[in-house]
Design a protein around this motif. Structure first.
Motif, PDB file in Angstrom:
ATOM      1  N   ARG A   1       0.793   4.026  -2.667  1.00  0.00           N
ATOM      2  CA  ARG A   1       0.449   5.545  -2.367  1.00  0.00           C
ATOM      3  C   ARG A   1       1.650   6.421  -3.030  1.00  0.00           C
ATOM      4  O   ARG A   1       1.197   7.603  -3.464  1.00  0.00           O
TER       5      ARG A   1
ATOM      6  N   GLU B   1     -10.195   4.437  -3.368  1.00  0.00           N
ATOM      7  CA  GLU B   1      -9.933   5.989  -2.773  1.00  0.00           C
ATOM      8  C   GLU B   1      -9.583   7.024  -3.825  1.00  0.00           C
ATOM      9  O   GLU B   1     -10.025   7.943  -3.618  1.00  0.00           O
TER      10      GLU B   1
ATOM     11  N   ARG C   1       1.640   7.100  -6.550  1.00  0.00           N
ATOM     12  CA  ARG C   1       0.506   7.930  -7.232  1.00  0.00           C
ATOM     13  C   ARG C   1       0.712   9.363  -7.235  1.00  0.00           C
ATOM     14  O   ARG C   1       0.065  10.219  -7.720  1.00  0.00           O
TER      15      ARG C   1
ATOM     16  N   LEU D   1     -10.140  10.101  -1.557  1.00  0.00           N
ATOM     17  CA  LEU D   1      -9.869   9.983  -0.189  1.00  0.00           C
ATOM     18  C   LEU D   1      -8.830   9.078   0.318  1.00  0.00           C
ATOM     19  O   LEU D   1      -7.901   8.841  -0.636  1.00  0.00           O
ATOM     20  N   GLU D   2      -8.334   9.084   1.515  1.00  0.00           N
ATOM     21  CA  GLU D   2      -7.178   8.724   1.725  1.00  0.00           C
ATOM     22  C   GLU D   2      -7.686   7.674   3.141  1.00  0.00           C
ATOM     23  O   GLU D   2      -7.795   8.253   4.085  1.00  0.00           O
ATOM     24  N   ILE D   3      -7.740   6.423   2.609  1.00  0.00           N
ATOM     25  CA  ILE D   3      -8.201   5.427   3.776  1.00  0.00           C
ATOM     26  C   ILE D   3      -7.017   5.065   4.635  1.00  0.00           C
ATOM     27  O   ILE D   3      -6.225   4.520   4.098  1.00  0.00           O
ATOM     28  N   PRO D   4      -6.932   5.188   6.060  1.00  0.00           N
ATOM     29  CA  PRO D   4      -5.819   4.682   6.558  1.00  0.00           C
ATOM     30  C   PRO D   4      -5.611   3.201   6.566  1.00  0.00           C
ATOM     31  O   PRO D   4      -6.700   2.560   6.446  1.00  0.00           O
TER      32      PRO D   4
ATOM     33  N   ARG E   1       0.812  -1.328  -0.049  1.00  0.00           N
ATOM     34  CA  ARG E   1      -0.006   0.143   0.036  1.00  0.00           C
ATOM     35  C   ARG E   1       0.896   1.339  -0.069  1.00  0.00           C
ATOM     36  O   ARG E   1       0.350   2.162  -0.627  1.00  0.00           O
TER      37      ARG E   1
END
Lengths: 87, 119
Positions: free
Chosen positions: A16, B87, A19, B92-95, A12
């Protein structure tokens, strides 16, 4: 042995970080490369090899974050044609 | 004190109701994020669209309460990919802690619907 949640978390983080690139090509490449890398090693059973792969992933994450700073400082002047919306 | 009260009684500014010259009272609060909150149906449709557009998923099988791994035959990496796509769709930014729990369409819909920043 590397826990599953650690691996998912690394995956993840890589997605992230990838991105955030302003350049479409790099963005797509990091995403593709991340998922391919994790798929390639998904059947690792040897704990040593798993740790090795996990460390490599962390090193890659550092590289992604380091290079990101350069790309953010010098963003591409024009958008990629793939990002343009069809009129 | 008595003088002050007497003065105030005479100096009171008369309050008049202005006619329709003024614009009606605005009930819409600018800068309030809740005004443009998504409707449940909107969230359901968009989440399902994201899941359906995933290459490994058979679009015919996707329903609002489908489980990613049990019903669609995806693995944990695919789930991560879908959650990241959701997301992006809703900005969004989902933890990580929350993202780990999302393993079905219904949970994803619920999370997005209850998130104040989703758009």
């Amino acid at each position: 042995m590397v826990a599953k949640c650690q691996v998912i978390s690394l995956c993840r983080s890589l997605l992230r970080a990838g991105r955030k690139y302003p350049d479409y090509n790099i963005r797509e490449y990091t995403k593709r490369r991340t998922l391919d890398g994790f798929r390639m090693n998904k059947n690792l059973t040897d704990p040593l090899k798993a740790i090795e792969a996990y460390d490599e992933g962390n090193a890659q994450l550092e590289a992604v974050q380091r290079v990101l700073k350069v790309y953010l400082a010098y963003p591409p002047k024009t958008k990629n044609i793939m990002e343009l919306k069809v009129q | 004190m008595a003088l002050r009260n007497a003065l105030l009684r005479h100096l009171r500014v008369p309050v008049t109701v202005r006619g329709s010259k003024q614009s009606p009272i605005r009930f819409i609060r600018a800068f309030s994020s809740h005004d443009d909150h998504l409707s449940k149906q909107d969230v359901v449709d968009r989440v399902l669209d994201v899941v359906k557009s995933f290459p490994k998923v058979d679009p015919a099988k996707v329903t609002p309460d489908v489980h990613f791994q049990k019903d669609l035959g995806l693995d944990s990496l695919d789930t991560v990919e879908i959650v990241m796509a959701i997301e992006e769709e809703f900005k969004l930014e989902i933890p990580d802690k929350e993202a780990d729990k999302i393993d079905s369409c219904s949970l994803a819909i619920e999370y997005v619907f209850n998130h104040p920043m989703s758009s």
